[in-house]
Design a protein around this motif. Sequence first.
Motif, PDB file in Angstrom:
ATOM      1  N   LYS A   1       0.745  -1.218   0.131  1.00 42.99           N
ATOM      2  CA  LYS A   1      -0.063  -0.130  -0.075  1.00 42.99           C
ATOM      3  C   LYS A   1       0.716   1.172   0.188  1.00 42.99           C
ATOM      4  O   LYS A   1       1.854   1.498   0.668  1.00 42.99           O
ATOM      5  N   GLU A   2       0.604   2.104  -0.825  1.00 46.05           N
ATOM      6  CA  GLU A   2       1.032   3.355  -1.092  1.00 46.05           C
ATOM      7  C   GLU A   2       2.492   3.387  -1.632  1.00 46.05           C
ATOM      8  O   GLU A   2       3.121   4.499  -1.789  1.00 46.05           O
ATOM      9  N   GLU A   3       2.973   2.129  -1.743  1.00 46.33           N
ATOM     10  CA  GLU A   3       4.460   2.389  -2.660  1.00 46.33           C
ATOM     11  C   GLU A   3       4.467   2.842  -4.050  1.00 46.33           C
ATOM     12  O   GLU A   3       3.321   2.532  -4.800  1.00 46.33           O
ATOM     13  N   GLN A   4       5.463   3.344  -4.412  1.00 44.14           N
ATOM     14  CA  GLN A   4       5.462   3.897  -6.049  1.00 44.14           C
ATOM     15  C   GLN A   4       6.683   3.193  -6.556  1.00 44.14           C
ATOM     16  O   GLN A   4       7.638   2.943  -5.880  1.00 44.14           O
ATOM     17  N   VAL A   5       6.576   3.115  -7.811  1.00 43.25           N
ATOM     18  CA  VAL A   5       7.715   2.784  -8.645  1.00 43.25           C
ATOM     19  C   VAL A   5       8.278   3.954  -9.697  1.00 43.25           C
ATOM     20  O   VAL A   5       7.261   4.360 -10.606  1.00 43.25           O
ATOM     21  N   LEU A   6       9.194   4.113  -9.885  1.00 41.05           N
ATOM     22  CA  LEU A   6       9.936   4.972 -11.050  1.00 41.05           C
ATOM     23  C   LEU A   6      10.339   4.099 -12.169  1.00 41.05           C
ATOM     24  O   LEU A   6      11.415   3.421 -11.809  1.00 41.05           O
ATOM     25  N   TYR A   7       9.681   4.153 -13.289  1.00 48.03           N
ATOM     26  CA  TYR A   7      10.191   3.241 -14.477  1.00 48.03           C
ATOM     27  C   TYR A   7      10.955   3.904 -15.449  1.00 48.03           C
ATOM     28  O   TYR A   7      10.141   5.003 -16.202  1.00 48.03           O
ATOM     29  N   ALA A   8      12.181   3.910 -15.765  1.00 51.36           N
ATOM     30  CA  ALA A   8      12.623   4.390 -16.994  1.00 51.36           C
ATOM     31  C   ALA A   8      12.965   3.378 -18.302  1.00 51.36           C
ATOM     32  O   ALA A   8      13.377   2.478 -18.014  1.00 51.36           O
ATOM     33  N   GLY A   9      12.335   4.321 -19.068  1.00 52.33           N
ATOM     34  CA  GLY A   9      12.253   3.309 -20.388  1.00 52.33           C
ATOM     35  C   GLY A   9      11.890   4.226 -21.574  1.00 52.33           C
ATOM     36  O   GLY A   9      11.981   5.398 -21.566  1.00 52.33           O
ATOM     37  N   GLU A  10      11.707   3.600 -22.851  1.00 51.93           N
ATOM     38  CA  GLU A  10      11.531   3.961 -24.146  1.00 51.93           C
ATOM     39  C   GLU A  10      10.216   4.607 -24.297  1.00 51.93           C
ATOM     40  O   GLU A  10       9.852   5.130 -25.370  1.00 51.93           O
ATOM     41  N   ARG A  11       9.341   4.406 -23.383  1.00 55.70           N
ATOM     42  CA  ARG A  11       7.885   4.642 -23.583  1.00 55.70           C
ATOM     43  C   ARG A  11       7.460   5.883 -23.238  1.00 55.70           C
ATOM     44  O   ARG A  11       8.054   6.636 -22.763  1.00 55.70           O
ATOM     45  N   LYS A  12       6.162   6.319 -23.676  1.00 56.39           N
ATOM     46  CA  LYS A  12       5.788   7.507 -23.238  1.00 56.39           C
ATOM     47  C   LYS A  12       5.600   7.950 -21.741  1.00 56.39           C
ATOM     48  O   LYS A  12       5.176   7.071 -21.118  1.00 56.39           O
ATOM     49  N   PRO A  13       6.256   9.300 -21.411  1.00 54.95           N
ATOM     50  CA  PRO A  13       6.163   9.479 -19.927  1.00 54.95           C
ATOM     51  C   PRO A  13       4.302   9.486 -19.551  1.00 54.95           C
ATOM     52  O   PRO A  13       3.806  10.190 -20.142  1.00 54.95           O
ATOM     53  N   GLN A  14       4.278   8.989 -18.269  1.00 51.70           N
ATOM     54  CA  GLN A  14       2.845   8.938 -17.997  1.00 51.70           C
ATOM     55  C   GLN A  14       2.858   8.375 -16.460  1.00 51.70           C
ATOM     56  O   GLN A  14       3.858   8.049 -15.853  1.00 51.70           O
ATOM     57  N   LYS A  15       1.872   8.491 -15.628  1.00 50.57           N
ATOM     58  CA  LYS A  15       1.759   7.995 -14.383  1.00 50.57           C
ATOM     59  C   LYS A  15       0.555   7.196 -14.164  1.00 50.57           C
ATOM     60  O   LYS A  15      -0.556   7.398 -14.845  1.00 50.57           O
ATOM     61  N   ILE A  16       0.785   5.979 -13.899  1.00 52.04           N
ATOM     62  CA  ILE A  16      -0.144   4.908 -13.941  1.00 52.04           C
ATOM     63  C   ILE A  16      -0.854   4.763 -12.466  1.00 52.04           C
ATOM     64  O   ILE A  16       0.097   4.409 -11.559  1.00 52.04           O
ATOM     65  N   THR A  17      -1.877   5.023 -11.971  1.00 48.75           N
ATOM     66  CA  THR A  17      -2.320   5.017 -10.582  1.00 48.75           C
ATOM     67  C   THR A  17      -3.125   3.794 -10.421  1.00 48.75           C
ATOM     68  O   THR A  17      -3.977   3.498 -11.151  1.00 48.75           O
TER      69      THR A  17
END
Length: 492
Positions: A373-389
């Motif tokens: 619960k409440e944990e977040q991930v920072l994903y560095a990749g070639e994809r379009k920048p976005q936030k997935i909730t």
Amino acid sequence: MNTGRVVFVGAGPGDPKLLTIRGMESLRLADVIVYDRLANQQLLSYAKKGATLIYCGKEADHHTLPQEEINLLLIQEAQKGKYVVRLKGGDPSMFGRVGEEAQMCRDYSIPFEIVPGITSGMAAPLYAGIPLTHRDYNSSVAFVTGHLCEKNAGKEPDWAALASMETLVIYMGVKNLPRIRERLLAHGKDAHTPVALVRWGSVREQETLIGKLGTIDKEVEQARFAAPAIIIIGEVVRLRESLNWYESRPLFGQRVAVARRVSDEGNSELVIALEQLGAEVMPIPLVEHCTFDTPLTELATYRWLVFENEQQVSFFTSVLRQQRYDVRRLTSKLAVCGQRASEAFEKQGIYPDLMLDENTSLLALPDLLALEKEEQVLYAGERKPQKITLDHGKAIHVIQAGTLVWDGKELSAKKDGCSFDSLATDDVYTLSALAQFAGDAWSKTPIVCVGKETAVAAREMGWQSVSSHEDHAININELKDDRTLNDQGGGT
């Protein structure tokens, strides 16, 4: 006064790889480089940042700078304490006027050095398959300038001596070829003596014209064969038929633009393979453009840092170095997608906590990483920048740590409007930068991709003509039969 020095460097006949090691070292040290028309401008890539580049090319009846001004320029720059390189095509001592320029340095007490180069009078015949000596044909050879072949009193060469030579190599003689032919025949040279003219020797524009002394001037006129060219007169010209190695290579005449990171050292297997097949390789300098804008102080808010590939790892570690961030301060766990991304971290002495499959879905991350619960991930990749909730306050922030871009500031053939026939790369991460370099018509530009991943990505981007070589160990025979290379595709 802090006096500098002048170094006269022979640039070789045209192929930039025929520059001597000493010549390359001099270019890297130079504060000022004064270069000729026949010096391959790719050699200027050796210049250090901030070096002054001065063109003083000479063509028939048109000199950018008169010789006297060139002499004065060298002295003035050296007197400012500068390290000055005078870059001359071929060898500076073979009709290159180095004696005059060096004498001027001596007169002004300027230290100087002369670095020999490979003269076009030797290289051009060899690249046309004509060795200048062969024990079945000759044991002597003479080098002469065609500029002396004029009807001016006191300037006539010894035609009788020249006519008796078994092999003649004539520089700058195309304009005066009728006079050269007439004088040699008048002094006993056989009209059936083979003659070759080699234009632009050792580069992809090389052309060779073969004829006989009695009619060579008419053949040159009919073919509209123009300078710059080396003329070879003698029986050794007959060897071209069996020794024509350069112009008979499968990719001779092709210019292939190859992606090259500025940080790369040495040549890749792809570059070596292309050159062995006769292609002229035009390096396209690519640099890392970092877009990692997350403050390093905020990394602690992420439970996991996930990196899609080794390229994103490289961008991230570059940021750490630039900001002198001690990796021991990282409290987040590290995950990578694939073995190559893991190895990229390991080279930096950092060992990821988890290695995922290369094609891991973003939506699979919460379970794979056991997010709470409440944990977040920072994903560095070639994809379009976005936030997935996600549920329970979980979130995945997708960013691009950086991209590779064409370094348009670097000297390249494209600046001079040179065309290329195709692109080539063995690195999937260079595709966007190559598209940038190729311009608006990038999708129609033929591209050779080494590695299945690179070829698939190129097609997905929209490239219409993709040649795929799945094995990263380059197979020269495959490249030789490559239609993309042999179909003479269009470039910029």
